[in-house]
Design a protein around this motif. Structure first.
Motif, PDB file in Angstrom:
ATOM      1  N   ARG A 164      -4.491  10.978 -13.649  1.00 23.96           N
ATOM      2  CA  ARG A 164      -5.073  12.368 -13.734  1.00 23.96           C
ATOM      3  C   ARG A 164      -6.617  12.116 -13.600  1.00 23.96           C
ATOM      4  O   ARG A 164      -7.340  12.900 -14.088  1.00 23.96           O
ATOM      5  N   VAL A 165      -7.128  11.268 -12.569  1.00 20.04           N
ATOM      6  CA  VAL A 165      -8.371  11.112 -12.141  1.00 20.04           C
ATOM      7  C   VAL A 165      -8.716  11.581 -10.817  1.00 20.04           C
ATOM      8  O   VAL A 165      -7.607  11.574  -9.964  1.00 20.04           O
ATOM      9  N   GLU A 166      -9.851  11.605 -10.288  1.00 19.93           N
ATOM     10  CA  GLU A 166      -9.898  11.945  -8.932  1.00 19.93           C
ATOM     11  C   GLU A 166      -9.577  10.759  -7.969  1.00 19.93           C
ATOM     12  O   GLU A 166     -10.279   9.605  -8.181  1.00 19.93           O
ATOM     13  N   ARG A 167      -9.020  11.054  -6.930  1.00 14.92           N
ATOM     14  CA  ARG A 167      -8.607   9.788  -6.213  1.00 14.92           C
ATOM     15  C   ARG A 167      -9.569   9.254  -5.376  1.00 14.92           C
ATOM     16  O   ARG A 167      -9.828   7.951  -5.599  1.00 14.92           O
ATOM     17  N   SER A 168     -10.749   9.746  -4.829  1.00 14.31           N
ATOM     18  CA  SER A 168     -12.039   9.416  -4.782  1.00 14.31           C
ATOM     19  C   SER A 168     -12.850   8.292  -5.571  1.00 14.31           C
ATOM     20  O   SER A 168     -13.479   7.596  -5.137  1.00 14.31           O
ATOM     21  N   THR A 169     -12.498   8.532  -6.758  1.00 15.85           N
ATOM     22  CA  THR A 169     -13.081   7.376  -7.888  1.00 15.85           C
ATOM     23  C   THR A 169     -12.435   6.220  -8.009  1.00 15.85           C
ATOM     24  O   THR A 169     -12.748   5.553  -8.762  1.00 15.85           O
ATOM     25  N   VAL A 170     -11.197   6.182  -7.658  1.00 16.22           N
ATOM     26  CA  VAL A 170     -10.298   4.938  -7.868  1.00 16.22           C
ATOM     27  C   VAL A 170     -10.561   3.708  -6.952  1.00 16.22           C
ATOM     28  O   VAL A 170     -10.302   3.962  -5.839  1.00 16.22           O
ATOM     29  N   GLN A 171     -10.817   2.727  -7.429  1.00 15.37           N
ATOM     30  CA  GLN A 171     -10.997   1.563  -6.777  1.00 15.37           C
ATOM     31  C   GLN A 171      -9.897   0.578  -6.796  1.00 15.37           C
ATOM     32  O   GLN A 171      -9.410   0.113  -7.968  1.00 15.37           O
ATOM     33  N   GLU A 227       0.855  -1.249   0.152  1.00 12.37           N
ATOM     34  CA  GLU A 227      -0.066  -0.054   0.006  1.00 12.37           C
ATOM     35  C   GLU A 227       0.774   1.312  -0.079  1.00 12.37           C
ATOM     36  O   GLU A 227       0.419   2.295  -0.568  1.00 12.37           O
ATOM     37  N   SER A 228       2.073   1.053   0.484  1.00 20.41           N
ATOM     38  CA  SER A 228       2.909   2.320   0.616  1.00 20.41           C
ATOM     39  C   SER A 228       3.430   2.874  -0.574  1.00 20.41           C
ATOM     40  O   SER A 228       4.054   3.738  -1.194  1.00 20.41           O
ATOM     41  N   PHE A 229       3.549   1.896  -1.793  1.00 28.18           N
ATOM     42  CA  PHE A 229       3.981   1.981  -3.125  1.00 28.18           C
ATOM     43  C   PHE A 229       2.890   2.041  -4.181  1.00 28.18           C
ATOM     44  O   PHE A 229       2.729   3.283  -4.887  1.00 28.18           O
ATOM     45  N   LEU A 230       1.824   1.210  -4.102  1.00 27.40           N
ATOM     46  CA  LEU A 230       0.716   1.430  -4.871  1.00 27.40           C
ATOM     47  C   LEU A 230      -0.330   1.686  -4.392  1.00 27.40           C
ATOM     48  O   LEU A 230      -1.085   0.674  -3.692  1.00 27.40           O
ATOM     49  N   ASN A 231      -1.216   2.670  -4.457  1.00 27.31           N
ATOM     50  CA  ASN A 231      -2.411   2.900  -3.863  1.00 27.31           C
ATOM     51  C   ASN A 231      -3.295   3.934  -4.794  1.00 27.31           C
ATOM     52  O   ASN A 231      -2.728   4.222  -5.946  1.00 27.31           O
ATOM     53  N   GLU A 232      -4.385   4.450  -4.113  1.00 19.29           N
ATOM     54  CA  GLU A 232      -5.336   5.022  -4.986  1.00 19.29           C
ATOM     55  C   GLU A 232      -4.790   6.368  -5.315  1.00 19.29           C
ATOM     56  O   GLU A 232      -4.978   7.112  -6.379  1.00 19.29           O
ATOM     57  N   ARG A 233      -3.939   6.935  -4.457  1.00 22.21           N
ATOM     58  CA  ARG A 233      -3.385   8.380  -4.669  1.00 22.21           C
ATOM     59  C   ARG A 233      -2.303   8.284  -5.835  1.00 22.21           C
ATOM     60  O   ARG A 233      -2.468   9.230  -6.779  1.00 22.21           O
ATOM     61  N   VAL A 234      -1.555   7.101  -5.927  1.00 28.20           N
ATOM     62  CA  VAL A 234      -0.641   7.043  -6.890  1.00 28.20           C
ATOM     63  C   VAL A 234      -1.352   6.880  -8.243  1.00 28.20           C
ATOM     64  O   VAL A 234      -0.925   7.462  -9.592  1.00 28.20           O
ATOM     65  N   ILE A 235      -2.554   6.117  -8.273  1.00 28.99           N
ATOM     66  CA  ILE A 235      -3.060   5.820  -9.561  1.00 28.99           C
ATOM     67  C   ILE A 235      -3.821   7.158 -10.011  1.00 28.99           C
ATOM     68  O   ILE A 235      -3.716   7.540 -11.106  1.00 28.99           O
ATOM     69  N   LYS A 250      -5.852  -5.546  -8.929  1.00 26.05           N
ATOM     70  CA  LYS A 250      -6.910  -4.870  -9.881  1.00 26.05           C
ATOM     71  C   LYS A 250      -7.318  -3.486  -9.683  1.00 26.05           C
ATOM     72  O   LYS A 250      -7.590  -2.945  -8.487  1.00 26.05           O
ATOM     73  N   ILE A 251      -7.464  -2.613 -10.691  1.00 29.44           N
ATOM     74  CA  ILE A 251      -7.632  -1.047 -10.567  1.00 29.44           C
ATOM     75  C   ILE A 251      -8.687  -0.751 -11.434  1.00 29.44           C
ATOM     76  O   ILE A 251      -8.687  -0.885 -12.552  1.00 29.44           O
ATOM     77  N   SER A 252      -9.798   0.043 -10.858  1.00 30.00           N
ATOM     78  CA  SER A 252     -10.894   0.415 -11.766  1.00 30.00           C
ATOM     79  C   SER A 252     -11.051   1.948 -11.364  1.00 30.00           C
ATOM     80  O   SER A 252     -11.052   2.521 -10.378  1.00 30.00           O
ATOM     81  N   PHE A 253     -11.233   2.595 -12.420  1.00 32.67           N
ATOM     82  CA  PHE A 253     -11.790   4.079 -12.349  1.00 32.67           C
ATOM     83  C   PHE A 253     -12.609   4.533 -13.419  1.00 32.67           C
ATOM     84  O   PHE A 253     -12.761   3.877 -14.579  1.00 32.67           O
ATOM     85  N   PRO A 254     -13.684   5.627 -13.166  1.00 29.23           N
ATOM     86  CA  PRO A 254     -14.359   6.043 -14.413  1.00 29.23           C
ATOM     87  C   PRO A 254     -13.547   6.375 -15.518  1.00 29.23           C
ATOM     88  O   PRO A 254     -12.346   7.103 -15.358  1.00 29.23           O
ATOM     89  N   ARG A 255     -13.976   6.278 -16.655  1.00 26.24           N
ATOM     90  CA  ARG A 255     -13.237   6.578 -17.873  1.00 26.24           C
ATOM     91  C   ARG A 255     -13.231   8.061 -17.953  1.00 26.24           C
ATOM     92  O   ARG A 255     -14.120   8.584 -17.962  1.00 26.24           O
TER      93      ARG A 255
END
Lengths: 113, 460
Positions: free
Chosen positions: A54-61, A41-49, A72-77
């Motif tokens: 360049r998407v909203e952090r709160s939308t990253v799963q 989590e300290s390397f790859l997390n929602e903030r990094v994605i 696995k990572i998902s976010f709105p197109r």
């Protein structure tokens, strides 16, 4: 010396539409050690994605699936599918920035001369 | 118990899409292994909004005819049903009729007399507006609340059916079902659910088989056979030289789904958190522990597409290293010059049309997200113009034509000539579309939004 990327430790990194409004990506890591790095989590997390794409952090799963050595990572197109500015209709090439993410503190794994 | 209970059901999934093609021997092998039903998906939103917007298929009729011939002859010989979902790519009414029409020709040629049902899923904006006004339509993320104007702007709207309309058609005696837009899974789940297989294993198996051989060691070698029973399901490739492994099967649950553990269907949610994948042998996998949670509210998802404008495309290419060394500055100058020339000649303000200038070979695919830098060897320059009508889009592209041919970089004192790919350079793409619906309708009945017809299509 070149640094190691996630792609170096993965069997496959892929991206695809998950319906017209979402994009999803998977890191299929080669082994438990590769998974441990990708799932750290300290390397790859929602903030990094969020910064990488360049998407909203709160939308990253982000889902960690140890049984499969998969992250696995998902976010709105960010761009509507098929619209004027959509340059990847199936979102099939958007895994590349993720795949090229450098793993800190690791030298290149290539031993081929 | 004296009533006849079905202990297991075998689903044959020949491929991820009708029209993709397969070796007919793989279908024959599935029949020999005891298939109870053949199911196949005929569409998807994955190729973009054009197909729904125009109600035209992505596949070609000859490929669909070839695949239907393989399935209908095999199924007829075995006396098992064939179910095709999302007919004609987007599942519009004309897509259902298109596939049914091709099937009618194939059946006539093959001397087959099968009872056909067609299930239509297209929705009328006025009907949906009543649902909207009654508070029965809700957005799915990332979209917001629906406005009536959005419904009215769509050229076509479909409801994505669950298994129930298909089950109803099978119960009424249909041997071949051509369904409009359906969930990829409903097509495979309908028959097993009809004969009493449990929902968890059925929906999970349906998800795994929905792309045919995608869950195997060789996705190009034909489809799969799933055997569902009271406790789970097993899955094996139709090609005996190909394998399913616990990893290849589990990995497919991730494919094209935002959430790897849950998948929503109209009547509930598949939950695979506790699913266990084990190898039966070196090519067959057993899956147990899949659950299905029935939802409090039955919902049907809507898909709709509308016209965003009309597009004209122009494509040139740069090989000169002098220009390539400064390609971003060249492209910025191009954008500025196009806007200036369009304002001067066509008289359009910046907000009256739009264009996208893409540098293929440099950063066209990822744009600002592109991590690499450095001069490329050659660059394809695509200009894509969107305007309220075709003539305007083409006028903008034609105004840009001399720039696409001759624009120097800011530092050059001579006029280069670039490599147009075609003559004429401009290609009119017609109407362009966008998906605008990602909403669900609360439905009192699973079949209320759909219409089923049997027998010959009334051509009156």
């Amino acid at each position: 010396m070149p640094e190691t990327t996630l792609a170096d430790l993965a069997h496959e990194v892929r991206s695809k539409n998950a319906g017209p409004f979402w994009v999803t990506m998977e890191l299929f890591m080669r082994d438990a050690e590769g998974y441990r790095i990708a799932a750290d989590e300290s390397f790859l997390n929602e903030r990094v994605i969020a910064e990488l794409y360049r998407v909203e952090r709160s939308t990253v799963q982000l889902f960690r699936i140890p049984a499969l050595n998969v992250v696995k990572i998902s976010f709105p197109r960010p761009v509507s599918q098929g619209s004027l500015r959509d340059r990847d209709i199936h979102a099939g090439q958007h895994h590349v920035p993720l795949a090229r993410l450098r793993i800190p503190g690791r030298a290149g794994s290539s031993t081929v001369s | 118990m004296h009533s006849q209970r079905v202990k297991s059901v075998r689903i044959l999934s020949p491929s991820g899409m009708l029209g993709a093609g397969w070796d007919h021997a793989t279908v024959e092998r599935g029949i020999a292994l005891g298939a109870d039903v053949i199911s196949i998906d005929g569409g998807s939103t994955d190729s973009g909004p054009y197909y729904l917007g125009t109600a035209t298929p992505k596949t070609t009729a000859k490929a669909v005819a070839r695949d239907l011939r393989s399935l209908l002859t095999a199924a007829s010989g075995a006396g098992i049903p064939v179910i095709v979902g999302s007919c004609g790519t987007s599942g519009t009414d004309s897509g259902v009729d298109w596939v049914a029409g091709i099937a009618a020709e194939v059946m006539a040629e093959e001397g087959l007399d099968l009872k056909v049902a067609r299930i239509y899923s297209e929705q009328d904006a006025a009907d949906l507006k009543e649902h909207l006004d009654a508070g029965r339509i809700h957005p799915l993320p990332p979209l917001g609340e629906l406005r009536a104007g959005t419904l009215e702007s769509c050229t076509h709207i479909v409801g994505v059916m669950g298994h129930e309309p298909i089950v109803e058609a099978l119960r009424a005696g249909a041997q071949v079902v051509f369904a409009g837009r359906a969930t990829d899974t409903a097509v495979a789940a309908a028959y097993p659910l009809m004969v009493g297989m449990p929902a968890g294993p059925t929906w999970h198996a349906a998800k795994i088989v929905e792309c045919g051989g995608q869950c195997t060691s060789n996705p190009r070698a034909g489809g799969v056979l799933a055997t569902i029973d009271a406790d789970g399901f097993t899955i094996e490739p139709l090609d005996p030289t190909v394998s399913c492994t616990p990893m290849s099967v589990a990995a497919h649950m991730l494919y094209e789904t935002a959430n790897p553990f849950e998948m929503r269907e109209p009547d509930g949610t598949l939950d695979v958190r506790d699913a266990r994948y084990t190898a039966v042998d070196d090519r067959i996998v057993r899956v147990e522990g899949s659950k299905f949670h029935v939802a409090d509210q039955y919902t049907i998802k809507l898909e709709g597409a509308r016209i965003t404008g009309y597009e004209t495309m122009s494509f040139s290419a740069v090989r000169d290293p002098v220009v390539l060394a400064d390609i971003d500055a060249w492209a910025d100058l191009m954008r500025t010059m196009i806007k200036q020339r369009v304002a001067e000649t066509v008289g359009l303000a910046d907000d009256e049309y739009a264009f996208d200038l893409r540098l293929y070979g440099h950063n066209a695919v990822l744009g600002d997200l592109e991590p690499e830098s450095g001069p490329p060897r050659e660059v394809g320059v695509m200009l894509l113009v969107n305007a309220p009508d075709q003539a305007t889009a083409t006028a903008v592209a034609k105004v840009a034509n001399p720039l696409m041919l001759h624009l120097p970089t800011p530092g050059m004192d001579y006029l280069p000539s670039f490599a147009f790919a075609t003559s004429p350079a401009e290609v009119e793409r017609g109407a362009a579309y966008e998906f605008v619906l990602n909403h669900v309708v609360d439905c009192a009945s699973p079949t209320s939004l759909f219409r089923t017809e049997t027998g010959e299509k009334n051509r009156a």
